[in-house]
Motif scaffolding. Structure first.
Motif, short mmCIF file in Angstrom:
data_model
loop_
_atom_site.label_atom_id
_atom_site.label_comp_id
_atom_site.label_asym_id
_atom_site.label_seq_id
_atom_site.Cartn_x
_atom_site.Cartn_y
_atom_site.Cartn_z
N VAL A 218 12.28 4.47 7.45
CA VAL A 218 11.27 5.19 7.64
C VAL A 218 10.43 4.94 8.79
O VAL A 218 10.34 3.86 9.36
N ARG A 219 9.75 6.08 9.45
CA ARG A 219 8.72 5.88 10.48
C ARG A 219 7.42 6.01 9.93
O ARG A 219 7.21 6.94 9.10
N VAL A 220 6.50 4.90 10.56
CA VAL A 220 5.14 4.83 9.79
C VAL A 220 4.37 6.02 10.57
O VAL A 220 4.17 6.16 11.75
N GLU A 221 3.72 6.71 9.65
CA GLU A 221 2.78 7.95 10.32
C GLU A 221 1.43 7.86 10.36
O GLU A 221 0.52 8.24 11.02
N ALA A 222 0.89 6.73 9.32
CA ALA A 222 -0.50 6.78 9.24
C ALA A 222 -0.46 5.21 8.55
O ALA A 222 0.43 4.65 7.77
N LEU A 223 -1.74 4.52 8.78
CA LEU A 223 -1.83 3.32 8.14
C LEU A 223 -2.63 3.39 6.97
O LEU A 223 -4.03 3.86 7.08
N PRO A 224 -2.30 2.92 5.73
CA PRO A 224 -2.99 2.98 4.40
C PRO A 224 -4.17 2.01 4.46
O PRO A 224 -4.05 1.09 4.83
N MET A 225 -5.23 2.39 3.91
CA MET A 225 -6.36 1.51 3.90
C MET A 225 -6.69 0.91 2.25
O MET A 225 -7.15 0.13 2.02
N ARG A 226 -5.60 1.46 1.58
CA ARG A 226 -5.82 0.87 0.02
C ARG A 226 -4.27 1.39 -0.73
O ARG A 226 -3.63 2.30 -0.18
N ARG A 227 -4.14 0.83 -1.85
CA ARG A 227 -2.90 1.27 -2.68
C ARG A 227 -3.32 2.45 -3.57
O ARG A 227 -3.85 2.08 -4.47
N GLY A 228 -3.03 3.45 -3.11
CA GLY A 228 -3.55 4.81 -3.88
C GLY A 228 -2.43 5.33 -4.59
O GLY A 228 -1.31 4.66 -4.72
N PRO A 229 -2.47 6.50 -4.90
CA PRO A 229 -1.59 7.06 -5.84
C PRO A 229 -0.13 7.47 -4.96
O PRO A 229 -0.28 7.46 -3.70
N PHE B 259 0.93 -1.30 -0.06
CA PHE B 259 0.09 0.03 -0.05
C PHE B 259 0.69 1.28 0.01
O PHE B 259 0.56 2.24 -0.54
N ALA B 260 2.15 1.25 0.67
CA ALA B 260 2.92 2.28 0.76
C ALA B 260 3.89 2.42 -0.50
O ALA B 260 4.79 3.08 -0.61
N ARG B 261 3.66 1.53 -1.44
CA ARG B 261 4.41 1.46 -2.68
C ARG B 261 5.95 1.15 -2.43
O ARG B 261 6.70 1.73 -3.18
N PHE B 262 6.42 0.32 -1.45
CA PHE B 262 7.86 -0.09 -1.27
C PHE B 262 7.85 -1.38 -2.02
O PHE B 262 8.98 -1.69 -2.59
N ALA B 263 6.69 -1.95 -2.45
CA ALA B 263 6.70 -3.31 -3.53
C ALA B 263 5.50 -3.05 -4.34
O ALA B 263 4.41 -2.63 -3.82
N LYS B 264 5.74 -3.26 -5.65
CA LYS B 264 4.66 -3.57 -6.41
C LYS B 264 3.49 -4.25 -6.21
O LYS B 264 2.37 -3.59 -6.61
N THR B 265 3.63 -5.49 -5.79
CA THR B 265 2.57 -6.26 -5.46
C THR B 265 2.67 -6.91 -4.02
O THR B 265 3.90 -7.03 -3.48
N ARG B 266 1.48 -7.30 -3.41
CA ARG B 266 1.67 -8.21 -2.16
C ARG B 266 2.69 -9.44 -2.36
O ARG B 266 3.39 -9.41 -1.22
N ILE C 24 5.36 -10.05 -3.92
CA ILE C 24 6.59 -9.26 -3.88
C ILE C 24 7.18 -8.96 -2.57
O ILE C 24 8.04 -9.09 -2.08
N ALA C 25 6.11 -8.24 -1.95
CA ALA C 25 6.45 -8.00 -0.44
C ALA C 25 6.55 -9.03 0.33
O ALA C 25 7.23 -9.02 1.33
N GLN C 26 5.62 -10.09 0.37
CA GLN C 26 5.83 -11.32 0.96
C GLN C 26 7.05 -11.85 0.60
O GLN C 26 7.99 -12.62 1.77
N ALA C 27 7.59 -11.79 -0.63
CA ALA C 27 8.92 -12.69 -0.81
C ALA C 27 10.01 -11.77 -0.15
O ALA C 27 11.08 -12.23 0.36
N LEU C 28 9.90 -10.63 -0.10
CA LEU C 28 10.76 -9.52 0.60
C LEU C 28 11.11 -9.85 1.99
O LEU C 28 12.00 -10.14 2.59
N VAL C 29 9.78 -9.99 2.73
CA VAL C 29 9.73 -10.39 4.09
C VAL C 29 10.35 -11.65 4.44
O VAL C 29 11.21 -11.84 5.35
N GLY C 30 9.96 -12.66 3.37
CA GLY C 30 10.39 -13.92 3.68
C GLY C 30 11.89 -14.11 3.64
O GLY C 30 12.42 -15.13 4.30
N GLN C 31 12.60 -13.46 2.83
CA GLN C 31 14.08 -13.36 2.74
C GLN C 31 14.68 -12.95 3.96
O GLN C 31 15.99 -12.86 4.09
#
Length: 87
Positions: A64-75, A14-21, A23-30
């Motif tokens: 990075v410090r999390v300031e808010a929790l995104p509810m969607r993958r927006g712009p 959602f915060a656009r560090f990974a293009k898909t979820r 990919i994010a799961q793979a990054l975390v799993g590593q």
């Protein structure tokens, strides 16, 4: 009442560090992601406002410090309001 936590893989997507979820799961799993200085290996790890994340991006680590929790993958401008770069 709004949720006070979000899954790590969702936040990264959602915060656009990974293009898909997935990919994010793979990054975390590593084991490349840290929450508050501790390495995390589970995508289900919880992120909350105030958490400090270490995320590898393009050959360097972005902190990075999390300031808010995104509810969607927006712009991208909307995603950037959810965190503050520390390094």
């Amino acid at each position: 009442m709004a949720d006070t936590t979000i899954r790590l893989d969702q936040f990264l997507c959602f915060a656009r560090f990974a293009k898909t979820r997935s990919i994010a799961q793979a990054l975390v799993g590593q084991g490349h992601i840290r929450i508050d200085g501790r390495p995390v290996c589970k995508s289900s790890a919880q992120v909350r406002v105030g958490s400090v994340l270490g995320v590898p991006v393009g050959g360097h680590v972005r902190v990075v410090r999390v300031e808010a929790l995104p509810m969607r993958r927006g712009p991208a401008p909307e995603a950037r309001t959810c965190y503050t770069d520390l390094v």
